[in-house]
Structure formats: structure tokens, C-alpha cells
Design a protein around this motif. Structure first.
Motif, PDB file in Angstrom:
ATOM      1  N   LYS A   1      12.628   4.652 -32.347  1.00 47.12           N
ATOM      2  CA  LYS A   1      12.871   4.958 -30.941  1.00 47.12           C
ATOM      3  C   LYS A   1      12.673   6.446 -30.664  1.00 47.12           C
ATOM      4  CE  LYS A   1      16.510   4.915 -27.430  1.00 47.12           C
ATOM      5  NZ  LYS A   1      17.934   4.604 -27.151  1.00 47.12           N
ATOM      6  N   THR A   2      13.180   7.288 -31.560  1.00 46.38           N
ATOM      7  CA  THR A   2      13.025   8.738 -31.393  1.00 46.38           C
ATOM      8  C   THR A   2      11.543   9.119 -31.371  1.00 46.38           C
ATOM      9  OG1 THR A   2      15.140   9.158 -32.495  1.00 46.38           O
ATOM     10  CG2 THR A   2      13.577  10.980 -32.396  1.00 46.38           C
ATOM     11  N   LYS A   3      10.775   8.525 -32.287  1.00 45.46           N
ATOM     12  CA  LYS A   3       9.335   8.816 -32.347  1.00 45.46           C
ATOM     13  C   LYS A   3       8.624   8.357 -31.078  1.00 45.46           C
ATOM     14  CE  LYS A   3       5.168   8.002 -35.112  1.00 45.46           C
ATOM     15  NZ  LYS A   3       4.382   7.599 -33.936  1.00 45.46           N
ATOM     16  N   ARG A   4       8.954   7.164 -30.622  1.00 42.58           N
ATOM     17  CA  ARG A   4       8.286   6.632 -29.438  1.00 42.58           C
ATOM     18  C   ARG A   4       8.699   7.411 -28.174  1.00 42.58           C
ATOM     19  NH1 ARG A   4       4.057   5.420 -30.388  1.00 42.58           N
ATOM     20  NH2 ARG A   4       3.707   3.758 -28.867  1.00 42.58           N
ATOM     21  N   LEU A   5       9.914   7.937 -28.165  1.00 38.22           N
ATOM     22  CA  LEU A   5      10.324   8.757 -27.022  1.00 38.22           C
ATOM     23  C   LEU A   5       9.504  10.041 -26.955  1.00 38.22           C
ATOM     24  CD1 LEU A   5      14.218   8.351 -27.055  1.00 38.22           C
ATOM     25  CD2 LEU A   5      12.652   7.588 -25.254  1.00 38.22           C
ATOM     26  N   LEU A   6       9.175  10.591 -28.107  1.00 42.60           N
ATOM     27  CA  LEU A   6       8.292  11.764 -28.141  1.00 42.60           C
ATOM     28  C   LEU A   6       6.898  11.381 -27.649  1.00 42.60           C
ATOM     29  CD1 LEU A   6       9.338  13.379 -31.554  1.00 42.60           C
ATOM     30  CD2 LEU A   6       9.851  14.213 -29.248  1.00 42.60           C
ATOM     31  N   ASP A   7       6.421  10.207 -28.107  1.00 41.99           N
ATOM     32  CA  ASP A   7       5.112   9.727 -27.634  1.00 41.99           C
ATOM     33  C   ASP A   7       5.142   9.523 -26.120  1.00 41.99           C
ATOM     34  OD1 ASP A   7       4.264   9.695 -30.254  1.00 41.99           O
ATOM     35  OD2 ASP A   7       4.639   7.552 -30.532  1.00 41.99           O
ATOM     36  N   ARG A   8       6.256   9.031 -25.621  1.00 44.93           N
ATOM     37  CA  ARG A   8       6.369   8.780 -24.180  1.00 44.93           C
ATOM     38  C   ARG A   8       6.322  10.086 -23.393  1.00 44.93           C
ATOM     39  NH1 ARG A   8       9.260   8.114 -19.577  1.00 44.93           N
ATOM     40  NH2 ARG A   8       8.941   6.076 -18.566  1.00 44.93           N
ATOM     41  N   GLU A   9       7.006  11.083 -23.934  1.00 47.34           N
ATOM     42  CA  GLU A   9       7.014  12.378 -23.252  1.00 47.34           C
ATOM     43  C   GLU A   9       5.605  12.943 -23.161  1.00 47.34           C
ATOM     44  OE1 GLU A   9       9.218  16.764 -23.592  1.00 47.34           O
ATOM     45  OE2 GLU A   9       9.601  15.184 -25.073  1.00 47.34           O
TER      46      GLU A   9
END
Length: 246
Positions: free
Chosen positions: A159-167
Motif C-alpha cells: 500500500k505504501t508503495k502504491r501510494l507513492l505511485d499514485r502521488e
């Protein structure tokens, strides 16, 4: 940024959001499983505490009654001695009445002692059953808690990684378009929709012919009149999987 680039960025953002939703659902399910086990165990432990307190109270009352019966037994012996020492009929009758009253009190107490004994035995059997149930849940919790925490840790990392991708993906969009996407996603669960045959693939409603022709004629972003999602055209051959309503 061209419309084609905006579409690609929206698709990238929507893909990340879809993955994040899966991760959120997974995290929620794992936490719910853990909370359910802990909640069930806590309820059983609370029940055991209450039942044990109830048995202790029954045992104390029974013990008090047994002590009373012993004391009344001594009083009965004393009444018998009084009756034997009676000097006249009046004294003998008084001693007899006293003796009968004491015997009745003893019978009543013995009956209550029997009821208390039965109730305490039933409660103890229930405690044993509850302890067995609590033991099973405790064992299940012990065997699953580590695995659940491990999966939670993995999901949190993803989730943390995908949140960075989302940003990163969100920064590629014009601020106005991103805000519109977020507003729609907040209400509908998903923010974009595709069409390749005149139907919105998110809500399955037919688009006005004029709108569909405009979308098909050139790269264009518009909104579905039915679900308000940001909609764009993809050719039937290159059509992505339908964006379903979340």
C-alpha cells in the motif's frame, strides 16, 4: 499535455486506485478476522469471569446455610433437653413447638442447600464448556495471528508503495482534471469510464448519439450523463476491460 496523454495518465491513476482498493479490502478483511477472533475470546473470558463469580456466590451462600443448619442442630438438641426437663404440660408444649419450628427451618434450609448445590453444579458444567470453547478460539488465534500480522505487514508495504505511485501519477494530470477525478471517485468509487460502442462501460447506460460521435471522432474527455464519470473513447479492438462501478 495532450488529451491522449491525459487519458493515459488517468488510466494509470485509475489502475493504481483499483490496486489500492484491493489492498484496502485485504487489510480490512485481515483486521476483521483478527478482531473477530479477539472479540469472541474476550466475550468468553468475560462470561467465564461472571460465571465464576456467580458460582463463588452460590458456594458462599450454601456454606452459610450449612453453618446455619449446624447451629440449628445444636438448638434442636437444646430444645429436646428443655422438653425433657419440662415441669408441666405448658412448658412441654412450648418446648415441642420450638422443636417443630427449628425442624421446619432445618428442612427449609436443607432444601435451599440442595437447590444451590444443583445450580452450582450446572454452572460449573457451563464453565467447563465455555473454557473448552475459549481454549479452541485461543488456539486458533495463536496459530493464525502470526500469519495474519505477516500478511498485514506485506499489504501495508504494498500500500505504501502504491501510494507513492499514485502521488506520481496524480502529478501528471492538470490540477483541475485531477480534482474532478477525485470528486467523481469519491462519489462513485471509480472516476473514469470507457466507451467503444456508444454505451458507458461503467454504468452500462447508452450515451447520447451526439456525445458518442464527438468522443469517437477525436481524442476527447467528457462526462457520462448517467454516472458523471470522466468518459473517453477506445476502439473496440483496443478496448480495455470495463471499468465497473465501485
Amino acid at each position: 499535455m495532450s488529451i491522449t496523454e491525459q487519458i493515459r495518465s488517468l488510466e494509470e491513476l485509475a489502475s493504481v486506485d483499483a490496486e489500492l482498493k484491493i489492498l484496502e479490502d485485504q487489510l480490512s478483511q485481515e483486521r476483521s478476522t483478527l478482531d473477530a477472533l479477539k472479540g469472541s475470546l474476550q466475550k468468553l473470558e468475560d462470561k467465564l469471569k461472571a460465571d465464576r463469580a456467580h458460582v463463588a456466590a452460590l458456594d458462599k451462600t450454601r456454606s452459610d446455610f450449612v453453618a446455619e443448619v449446624r447451629q440449628m442442630g445444636q438448638q434442636i438438641e437444646h430444645s429436646r433437653e428443655k422438653m425433657n426437663r419440662s415441669r408441666n404440660e405448658r412448658e412441654a408444649n412450648a418446648a415441642q413447638r420450638e422443636l417443630e419450628e427449628l425442624r421446619k427451618l432445618v428442612r427449609d434450609r436443607e432444601e435451599e442447600i440442595g437447590k444451590l448445590t444443583t445450580e452450582a453444579e450446572t454452572a460449573r458444567l457451563q464453565i467447563e464448556a465455555t473454557e473448552g470453547e475459549a481454549g479452541k478460539i485461543s488456539e486458533e488465534l495463536g496459530s493464525r495471528e502470526g500469519d495474519i500480522h505477516s500478511r498485514l505487514g506485506d499489504a501495508e508495504q504494498q500500500k505504501t508503495k502504491r501510494l507513492l505511485d499514485r502521488e506520481l501519477a496524480s502529478k501528471k494530470l492538470p490540477p483541475v482534471l485531477y480534482r474532478r477525478y477525485e470528486m467523481i471517485r469519491g462519489k462513485r468509487g471509480t472516476g473514469i469510464a470507457q466507451t467503444s460502442d456508444g454505451t458507458c462501460k461503467a454504468c452500462n447506460m447508452a450515451l447520447p448519439p451526439q456525445l458518442f460521435h464527438r468522443l469517437r471522432r477525436e481524442p476527447l474527455l467528457d462526462q457520462c450523463p448517467s454516472c458523471n464519470r470522466i468518459i473517453y473513447f477506445v476502439s473496440p479492438v483496443a478496448a480495455a476491460q470495463p471499468v465497473k462501478e465501485g
